[in-house]
Design a protein around this motif. Sequence first.
Motif, mmCIF file in Angstrom:
data_model
loop_
_atom_site.group_PDB
_atom_site.id
_atom_site.type_symbol
_atom_site.label_atom_id
_atom_site.label_comp_id
_atom_site.label_asym_id
_atom_site.label_seq_id
_atom_site.Cartn_x
_atom_site.Cartn_y
_atom_site.Cartn_z
ATOM 1 N N PHE A 1 0.813 -1.215 0.000
ATOM 2 C CA PHE A 1 0.000 0.000 0.000
ATOM 3 C C PHE A 1 0.841 1.257 0.000
ATOM 4 N N LYS A 2 2.166 1.093 0.141
ATOM 5 C CA LYS A 2 3.022 2.266 0.310
ATOM 6 C C LYS A 2 2.964 3.183 -0.895
ATOM 7 N N GLY A 3 3.032 4.494 -0.648
ATOM 8 C CA GLY A 3 3.098 5.458 -1.738
ATOM 9 C C GLY A 3 1.737 5.748 -2.336
ATOM 10 N N PHE A 4 1.590 5.463 -3.622
ATOM 11 C CA PHE A 4 0.397 5.902 -4.342
ATOM 12 C C PHE A 4 -0.896 5.226 -3.882
ATOM 13 N N PRO A 5 -0.916 3.900 -3.694
ATOM 14 C CA PRO A 5 -2.191 3.261 -3.308
ATOM 15 C C PRO A 5 -2.795 3.864 -2.053
ATOM 16 N N ILE A 6 -1.988 4.060 -1.023
ATOM 17 C CA ILE A 6 -2.545 4.584 0.226
ATOM 18 C C ILE A 6 -2.974 6.043 0.040
ATOM 19 N N ALA A 7 -2.280 6.762 -0.876
ATOM 20 C CA ALA A 7 -2.672 8.148 -1.160
ATOM 21 C C ALA A 7 -4.046 8.187 -1.815
ATOM 22 N N LEU A 8 -4.297 7.241 -2.723
ATOM 23 C CA LEU A 8 -5.619 7.191 -3.380
ATOM 24 C C LEU A 8 -6.706 6.901 -2.357
ATOM 25 N N ILE A 9 -6.420 5.994 -1.414
ATOM 26 C CA ILE A 9 -7.411 5.676 -0.387
ATOM 27 C C ILE A 9 -7.669 6.902 0.485
ATOM 28 N N ALA A 10 -6.577 7.601 0.839
ATOM 29 C CA ALA A 10 -6.730 8.807 1.658
ATOM 30 C C ALA A 10 -7.555 9.856 0.925
ATOM 31 N N ALA A 11 -7.323 9.992 -0.393
ATOM 32 C CA ALA A 11 -8.086 10.961 -1.187
ATOM 33 C C ALA A 11 -9.570 10.595 -1.175
ATOM 34 N N GLY A 12 -9.850 9.299 -1.272
ATOM 35 C CA GLY A 12 -11.236 8.845 -1.231
ATOM 36 C C GLY A 12 -11.899 9.200 0.076
ATOM 37 N N LEU A 13 -11.185 8.996 1.187
ATOM 38 C CA LEU A 13 -11.744 9.306 2.507
ATOM 39 C C LEU A 13 -12.001 10.801 2.644
ATOM 40 N N LEU A 14 -11.054 11.609 2.093
ATOM 41 C CA LEU A 14 -11.200 13.059 2.170
ATOM 42 C C LEU A 14 -12.434 13.495 1.376
ATOM 43 N N ALA A 15 -12.639 12.881 0.198
ATOM 44 C CA ALA A 15 -13.809 13.203 -0.621
ATOM 45 C C ALA A 15 -15.083 12.822 0.118
ATOM 46 N N LEU A 16 -15.035 11.682 0.810
ATOM 47 C CA LEU A 16 -16.178 11.221 1.605
ATOM 48 C C LEU A 16 -16.532 12.263 2.659
ATOM 49 N N ALA A 17 -15.467 12.816 3.308
ATOM 50 C CA ALA A 17 -15.692 13.822 4.339
ATOM 51 C C ALA A 17 -16.344 15.064 3.742
ATOM 52 N N PHE A 18 -15.904 15.440 2.523
ATOM 53 C CA PHE A 18 -16.464 16.634 1.896
ATOM 54 C C PHE A 18 -17.909 16.419 1.454
ATOM 55 N N MET A 19 -18.328 15.163 1.286
ATOM 56 C CA MET A 19 -19.728 14.885 0.972
ATOM 57 C C MET A 19 -20.637 15.411 2.083
ATOM 58 N N GLY A 20 -20.071 15.519 3.300
ATOM 59 C CA GLY A 20 -20.852 16.035 4.422
ATOM 60 C C GLY A 20 -21.327 17.459 4.222
#
Lengths: 193, 296
Positions: free
Chosen positions: A167-186
């Motif tokens: 998950f190191k590097g890009f994969p975990i960054a994509l997951i983090a971006a997804g979570l951030l987008a989820l938060a902005f859905m609020g």
Amino acid sequence: MVTEILGIIIAALLSQNFILVKFYGICPFMGVSKKIDTALGMGMAVTFVMALASAACWAVNWLLVKLNITYMQTVAFILVIATLVQVVEMFLKKSIPALYKALGVFLPLITTNCAVLGVVLVNVQNNYNFLLSVLNGAAGGLGFTLAIVLFASVRERVNKADCPECFKGFPIALIAAGLLALAFMGFSGLSIS
Amino acid sequence: MEILMQVLIAVAVLGGLGLAFGLVLAAASKIFYVETDPRLDQLNECLPGANCGGCGYAGCGGYAEAVLNGEAPVGKCASGGNECAQAMAAIMGIKAEAVTRKVALVRCSGEKTYDKDGNQIKGAKVKANYEGFRDCLAASKVGGSGPLSCKFGCLGYGTCTKACKYGAIKVVNGVAKVDEDLCVGCMACAAVCPRQLIVPVEPNRNVVIACNSMAKGAVTTRSCTVGCIGCGLCKKICPNDAITVEKGLARIDYTKCDNCGLCATVCPKQLIKDSKVETLSDPAIKQPTNSPEVKV
């Protein structure tokens, strides 16, 4: 008028954030978010260009509407944005070399940032007048800055964490971006009318 | 006819816009033209372009500019070496001194070796299991002086490995090792090492002191099986008085050392080594090891 202005600002910053809600301009969002200060530089450059592009494209759109060829909007706008970025780059290189150096490679990169084209098309769709267009452009750029700086600070921490090798590097960054987008859905219900 | 007009208008407008913008750009490039010295491009071409930062400037472009402005001497590029320094000097019309190649040396020999039951038999003793950020600076802050008993030794969390642009430094058995062939001597690793363990040395040295322990002899012996205890045997046997012992740690003055290798034969901890062996770059003289992980 005031509620309209406030509505535009809140929509561009939070509830209709160009990156995290509309998913425009993901390439620079992923590419230049490794460090907070470079992310901030990119955000400022995008804000600058978005506001200018909104102004220039408003004039071009007026011409297109007059001549009844609005179907050429996308092509014409891309032309305007590409030219604008070039001129801004040359202007900064001559007049404010310090800022030119700080922005560095981000400036030409903005040409291919679809969030800039996105904000211009949103202006046209909503029939904003000149001032509201520029406001929407600037607020959209600030929304971009907010998203990319938040994401960069998340990423700086995630990079230090001991996460599984695959998950190191890009994969975990994509997951983090997804979570951030989820938060902005609020923010999606947020509106002033 | 109507459709033809529509198409013609679209073509004319877009073409006109394109022409107008082209003219604007052409005018702008004249108005905002910035003169650059042609020597800048030539200087940039001499440099390796790896942007390692070893010269202390922000990348190769920054260094080229500093040389052009006379703010920096030529020959600061460790990666380009002597060839690069001479080429840059020729462009600038000045003389450059010969630059000797240097490589990084990690001054720690505390590789940990374990027997088949998992008991440590050799190397720096570990006093705690560290499970935080995989970063030497973070690890060195934990528990006063980090998870190692030795306050001076390599922590082995690979902060230097991440800093190296050339893939020349790797952690083997808990201690960072430099590949002498890949290392260009930019010392980016030294800048990030929280224990200042990494120093530049000339390659192909017969003797390097691979320890940084400035603790008293007894303390060093308790915390590591291969720590310098400052006994001074190497100092006594050295025919050139090249070795001094300060704060319980032997140091070699390479201006006096003639590479005879006598000191290595008397060191009771066997930590004075051939720099080649130390850097694992030549498989023919690599020390035998039980660990299959050793690779560069």
